[in-house]
Design an enzyme around this catalytic site. Structure first.
Site, mmCIF file in Angstrom:
data_model
loop_
_atom_site.group_PDB
_atom_site.id
_atom_site.type_symbol
_atom_site.label_atom_id
_atom_site.label_comp_id
_atom_site.label_asym_id
_atom_site.label_seq_id
_atom_site.Cartn_x
_atom_site.Cartn_y
_atom_site.Cartn_z
ATOM 1 N N HIS A 271 14.390 -18.502 5.187
ATOM 2 C CA HIS A 271 15.610 -18.283 5.965
ATOM 3 C C HIS A 271 16.046 -19.607 6.580
ATOM 4 O O HIS A 271 15.231 -20.417 6.979
ATOM 5 C CB HIS A 271 15.356 -17.268 7.101
ATOM 6 N N ASP A 328 15.686 -8.988 3.761
ATOM 7 C CA ASP A 328 15.874 -8.390 2.427
ATOM 8 C C ASP A 328 14.572 -8.036 1.727
ATOM 9 O O ASP A 328 14.600 -7.447 0.649
ATOM 10 C CB ASP A 328 16.677 -9.363 1.544
#
Ligand code: SDX
Length: 391
Positions: A271, A328
């Site tokens: 991320h 996700d």
């Protein structure tokens, strides 16, 4: 640094705006919507209550929420012609393509009622998008499986109506499973906003040109579609299924990732901001076992995902790069257990993120400091030269 511009690929070190909507601390793994911690909101609030919070900055009173909910129910119907829009598309069309195209098409029904400088239009189109995007999403789902579209049922809550639109069939009564309803509500809440991510930045940039909410949201949907962004939840399931079907060990797969063979990545990991465990991923992982068990689903892909996570978190390659599961990584296993096709996963992300997109579009629209987004560049092309024979 050259002259008066700074080269910053991917805006890693650039703030594009001030915002009061969402706060993330990537090192601590903190996420707050208007100051409220995501952990408390996910367990106690609802999708529409948080949509109001993101849009207007405070939690709604019971009356405000009731009126908001009622207005949205009154706007769920799409123009009948828009249903024919889907018949122009092949049944193999990806639901995300259908969603962005139909959202742009939606704006054609509201010409003359979509002036970004008219506060009444802004409020009305906020309601219209919150009410109609879920219906368009369900139509994309039905189109992709060749089933008849249903009409919204305004006697149902936002989430239950969405479940019925997706899983109800004309010939049968549909009973909402409360476990599925609560699980989907929580997943939508976890996706509602995430400050200046690529799709939200896209919505703000498109809106900064004076484009209306429909065009801006349609652009945001397209940005979300990419596998490096919202499309990752679909890519995770494809990755897990490929590992299972190939019989490749997770150790071998992780080695291929570390060697960057064919650009393979551990999808659902890493991320830009979180250099710690994504707090949303933690909440999703916690509820995954509970939801699958309650739905009576036993999916070996969940165990495979946990095995991958355990291996990666103990490996220096991932530790050095501070790569952790992101939102996700586990969501797809739950969506699959609910009965959603893999290609609907990013559509579900878009429904979740819609309130955030609309809140940021609004903040951009009403911020007196907003200017049209127009970055500079560092020119590295050919020096001046003449066209043959021109001089
Ligand atoms: C979302 O911005 C948001 O907030 C997004 C989001 C939201 O709510 O809106 O949180 C939702 O999009 C989550 C992210 C979903 N995407 C994926 O899971 C795809 C896999 N992840 C990567 O593509 C990547 O981690 C990104 C895109 C998420 C972040 O990219 P960055 O910040 O530009 O990081 P990078 O590509 O520069 O990676 C840094 C290093 C590199 O190693 P080196 O080249 O220096 O050796 O880490 C490596 C990368 O190769 N790396 C990975 C990896 N992610 C980063 N290696 C293997 N697998 C991965 N998943």
């Amino acid at each position: 640094q050259t002259g008066h511009t700074t080269l910053d690929y991917g805006f890693v070190n650039t703030s594009a705006t001030k915002s009061a909507i969402t706060y993330i601390d990537g090192d601590q793994g903190i996420l707050r919507y208007r100051g409220y911690p995501i952990e408390q909101l996910a367990k106690n609030s609802t999708y529409l209550e948080i949509a109001w919070l993101l849009l207007y900055g405070e939690l709604p009173t019971a009356d405000e929420l009731g009126e908001f909910d009622e207005k949205i129910r009154r706007h769920t119907l799409l123009h009948e012609d828009l249903k024919r829009f889907f018949s122009a598309l092949p049944h193999t069309a990806h639901p995300m393509s259908m969603l962005s195209a139909a959202t742009a098409a939606l704006s054609t029904y509201y010409e003359g009622q979509s002036d970004p400088n008219n506060p009444e239009h802004v409020e009305l189109n906020t309601i219209r998008l919150l009410a109609k995007l879920p219906v368009i999403a369900a139509y994309a789902h039905k189109k992709s499986i060749g089933q008849a579209f249903l009409y919204p049922d305004n006697s149902m809550s936002f989430v239950d109506n969405f479940l019925k639109l997706n899983f109800g069939v004309l010939a049968e009564p549909y009973e909402v499973d409360p476990v599925m309803s609560r699980a989907l509500e929580r997943l939508l809440i976890l996706h509602e906003d995430h400050e200046q991510n690529a799709s939200t930045s896209t919505v703000r940039l498109v809106g900064s040109t004076g484009a209306n909410q429909f065009s801006s949201v349609s652009a945001g949907i397209n940005a979300l579609y990419g596998p490096l962004h919202g499309g990752a939840n679909e890519a995770v399931l494809d990755m897990l299924a490929r590992i299972r079907d190939s019989g490749e060990s997770v150790q071998r797969f992780v080695e291929r990732v570390k060697n960057k063979e064919d650009g393979v990545k551990l999808m659902g990991f890493g991320h830009r901001v979180y250099k710690n465990y994504d707090p949303r991923a933690k909440l999703v992982k916690e509820s995954a076992d509970e939801v699958l068990e309650a739905l009576g689903v036993n999916d070996p892909l969940l165990d495979l995902a946990k095995e991958l996570e355990e291996l990666a978190l103990s490996d220096d390659y991932f530790k050095e790069r501070r790569l952790y599961p992101n939102v996700d990584f586990y969501t797809g296993v739950i969506y699959k257990a609910m009965g959603f096709p893999t290609r609907m996963f990013t559509v579900l992300f878009a429904i979740g993120r819609l309130p955030g997109w609309l809140a940021h579009w609004r903040e951009m629209q009403y911020d007196p400091q907003t200017k049209i987004g127009r970055p500079q560049q560092l020119y590295v092309g050919a020096p001046a030269r003449d066209y043959p024979g021109a001089v």
